[in-house]
Scaffold this motif. Sequence first.
Motif, PDB file in Angstrom:
ATOM      1  N   ASP A 141      45.401  47.158  45.813  1.00 54.86           N
ATOM      2  CA  ASP A 141      45.799  45.937  46.515  1.00 54.86           C
ATOM      3  C   ASP A 141      47.187  46.108  47.126  1.00 54.86           C
ATOM      4  N   TYR A 142      47.980  46.997  46.514  1.00 54.23           N
ATOM      5  CA  TYR A 142      49.354  47.214  46.968  1.00 54.23           C
ATOM      6  C   TYR A 142      49.582  48.613  47.545  1.00 54.23           C
ATOM      7  N   VAL A 143      48.946  49.593  46.963  1.00 44.93           N
ATOM      8  CA  VAL A 143      49.292  50.983  47.253  1.00 44.93           C
ATOM      9  C   VAL A 143      48.369  51.613  48.297  1.00 44.93           C
ATOM     10  N   GLN A 144      48.982  52.159  49.334  1.00 45.50           N
ATOM     11  CA  GLN A 144      48.218  52.910  50.328  1.00 45.50           C
ATOM     12  C   GLN A 144      48.143  54.386  49.936  1.00 45.50           C
ATOM     13  N   SER A 145      49.309  54.964  49.488  1.00 44.94           N
ATOM     14  CA  SER A 145      49.343  56.377  49.115  1.00 44.94           C
ATOM     15  C   SER A 145      50.591  56.666  48.296  1.00 44.94           C
ATOM     16  N   THR A 146      50.585  57.823  47.655  1.00 47.13           N
ATOM     17  CA  THR A 146      51.759  58.280  46.905  1.00 47.13           C
ATOM     18  C   THR A 146      52.056  59.720  47.294  1.00 47.13           C
ATOM     19  N   ASP A 147      53.297  60.108  47.026  1.00 37.67           N
ATOM     20  CA  ASP A 147      53.685  61.476  47.376  1.00 37.67           C
ATOM     21  C   ASP A 147      54.828  61.915  46.464  1.00 37.67           C
TER      22      ASP A 147
ATOM     23  N   VAL B 212      53.263  49.690  39.103  1.00 40.25           N
ATOM     24  CA  VAL B 212      53.512  51.120  38.868  1.00 40.25           C
ATOM     25  C   VAL B 212      54.170  51.331  37.505  1.00 40.25           C
ATOM     26  N   ARG B 213      55.185  50.533  37.201  1.00 42.48           N
ATOM     27  CA  ARG B 213      55.904  50.691  35.933  1.00 42.48           C
ATOM     28  C   ARG B 213      55.075  50.278  34.715  1.00 42.48           C
ATOM     29  N   SER B 214      53.977  49.592  34.962  1.00 37.82           N
ATOM     30  CA  SER B 214      53.117  49.196  33.835  1.00 37.82           C
ATOM     31  C   SER B 214      52.400  50.405  33.226  1.00 37.82           C
ATOM     32  N   ILE B 215      52.413  51.508  33.956  1.00 37.95           N
ATOM     33  CA  ILE B 215      51.803  52.742  33.434  1.00 37.95           C
ATOM     34  C   ILE B 215      52.749  53.346  32.398  1.00 37.95           C
ATOM     35  N   GLN B 216      52.316  53.379  31.166  1.00 40.25           N
ATOM     36  CA  GLN B 216      53.126  53.919  30.069  1.00 40.25           C
ATOM     37  C   GLN B 216      52.324  54.975  29.323  1.00 40.25           C
ATOM     38  N   GLN B 217      52.957  56.097  29.022  1.00 41.17           N
ATOM     39  CA  GLN B 217      52.302  57.128  28.225  1.00 41.17           C
ATOM     40  C   GLN B 217      53.352  58.036  27.594  1.00 41.17           C
ATOM     41  N   ASP B 218      52.961  58.734  26.569  1.00 45.05           N
ATOM     42  CA  ASP B 218      53.864  59.626  25.875  1.00 45.05           C
ATOM     43  C   ASP B 218      54.329  60.731  26.815  1.00 45.05           C
ATOM     44  N   GLY B 219      55.643  60.943  26.886  1.00 48.84           N
ATOM     45  CA  GLY B 219      56.175  61.988  27.747  1.00 48.84           C
ATOM     46  C   GLY B 219      56.566  61.509  29.127  1.00 48.84           C
ATOM     47  N   LEU B 220      56.424  60.199  29.396  1.00 45.60           N
ATOM     48  CA  LEU B 220      56.764  59.630  30.702  1.00 45.60           C
ATOM     49  C   LEU B 220      57.896  58.621  30.550  1.00 45.60           C
ATOM     50  N   LEU B 221      58.970  58.799  31.333  1.00 47.01           N
ATOM     51  CA  LEU B 221      60.106  57.879  31.307  1.00 47.01           C
ATOM     52  C   LEU B 221      60.459  57.480  32.728  1.00 47.01           C
TER      53      LEU B 221
ATOM     54  N   GLU C 138      53.871  43.239  54.713  1.00 44.41           N
ATOM     55  CA  GLU C 138      53.623  42.002  53.977  1.00 44.41           C
ATOM     56  C   GLU C 138      53.277  42.253  52.510  1.00 44.41           C
ATOM     57  N   THR C 139      53.184  43.523  52.115  1.00 44.48           N
ATOM     58  CA  THR C 139      52.871  43.858  50.725  1.00 44.48           C
ATOM     59  C   THR C 139      54.011  43.402  49.814  1.00 44.48           C
ATOM     60  N   ASP C 140      53.666  42.768  48.706  1.00 47.04           N
ATOM     61  CA  ASP C 140      54.656  42.307  47.724  1.00 47.04           C
ATOM     62  C   ASP C 140      55.194  43.526  46.974  1.00 47.04           C
ATOM     63  N   MET C 141      56.392  43.970  47.360  1.00 49.26           N
ATOM     64  CA  MET C 141      56.938  45.194  46.772  1.00 49.26           C
ATOM     65  C   MET C 141      57.375  45.000  45.321  1.00 49.26           C
ATOM     66  N   VAL C 142      57.743  43.780  44.967  1.00 48.17           N
ATOM     67  CA  VAL C 142      58.109  43.493  43.578  1.00 48.17           C
ATOM     68  C   VAL C 142      56.882  43.655  42.683  1.00 48.17           C
ATOM     69  N   ALA C 143      55.760  43.107  43.139  1.00 51.47           N
ATOM     70  CA  ALA C 143      54.519  43.222  42.368  1.00 51.47           C
ATOM     71  C   ALA C 143      54.051  44.679  42.340  1.00 51.47           C
ATOM     72  N   LEU C 144      54.243  45.386  43.477  1.00 47.26           N
ATOM     73  CA  LEU C 144      53.847  46.800  43.523  1.00 47.26           C
ATOM     74  C   LEU C 144      54.616  47.606  42.474  1.00 47.26           C
ATOM     75  N   GLU C 145      55.941  47.406  42.422  1.00 49.99           N
ATOM     76  CA  GLU C 145      56.744  48.165  41.468  1.00 49.99           C
ATOM     77  C   GLU C 145      56.371  47.808  40.027  1.00 49.99           C
ATOM     78  N   ALA C 146      56.125  46.523  39.780  1.00 49.35           N
ATOM     79  CA  ALA C 146      55.747  46.098  38.432  1.00 49.35           C
ATOM     80  C   ALA C 146      54.438  46.771  38.011  1.00 49.35           C
TER      81      ALA C 146
ATOM     82  N   LYS D  97      46.380  57.288  38.822  1.00 47.70           N
ATOM     83  CA  LYS D  97      46.497  55.980  38.163  1.00 47.70           C
ATOM     84  C   LYS D  97      47.180  54.969  39.083  1.00 47.70           C
ATOM     85  N   ILE D  98      48.228  55.417  39.784  1.00 48.77           N
ATOM     86  CA  ILE D  98      48.930  54.510  40.703  1.00 48.77           C
ATOM     87  C   ILE D  98      48.020  54.100  41.857  1.00 48.77           C
TER      88      ILE D  98
END
Length: 213
Positions: A200-206, A150-159, A140-148, A194-195
Amino acid sequence: MSANLDKLEQHLATRSYIEGYTPSQADVHVYKLVGAAPEASKFPNVARWYTHIKSYEAEHGSLPGSSTAGEAFAGGAAAAPAAEEEEEVDLFGSDDEEEDAEAERVKAERIAAYNAKKAGKAKTVAKSVVTLDVKPWDDETDMVALEAAVRSIQQDGLLWGASKLVPIGYGIKKLQLTLVVEDEKVSTDELQDKIAEFDDYVQSTDIAAMQKL
């Protein structure tokens, strides 16, 4: 006509070029007068300068300035007229006009530039292509909101690159993203931390995969 190597050696002891801070027609003129690389043990400054100007041979015709200043280093008959030019073009500035420390700094910069040119390439920036999996809490997690988020993280050297949803069972889909990072600027561990703050959306990353560019 030949070059007065003793006079040229003294001049280049505190300078990288015949005049100014970049190669010019004055350098080309004296380079031709010298004719061949001098003995480095006897004329170390001239030898260093000669090798440097030789590296610009393909550009000799397009270098700025005129050859007038170079006449000051001509031997024989050309030496006398050169003295008249010295009033207009100051080739032998005193130590008061240009401090030794500054002269050495300029020389070091020019030698470093020559060495970089000789090496044929600049320092390569180390980069990696990363495949990152982000798992939601449930179906039931809103995957569109989850991706938005994650992509909101911006920093030098990250694309950020492409993404897709990958089924992992029970109707749940994980978000899989491709990204490029500059290794010296971006820590994947810090990025995952950071992710994880979007709890509210993220359980884990890998990190599913990582490959050097």
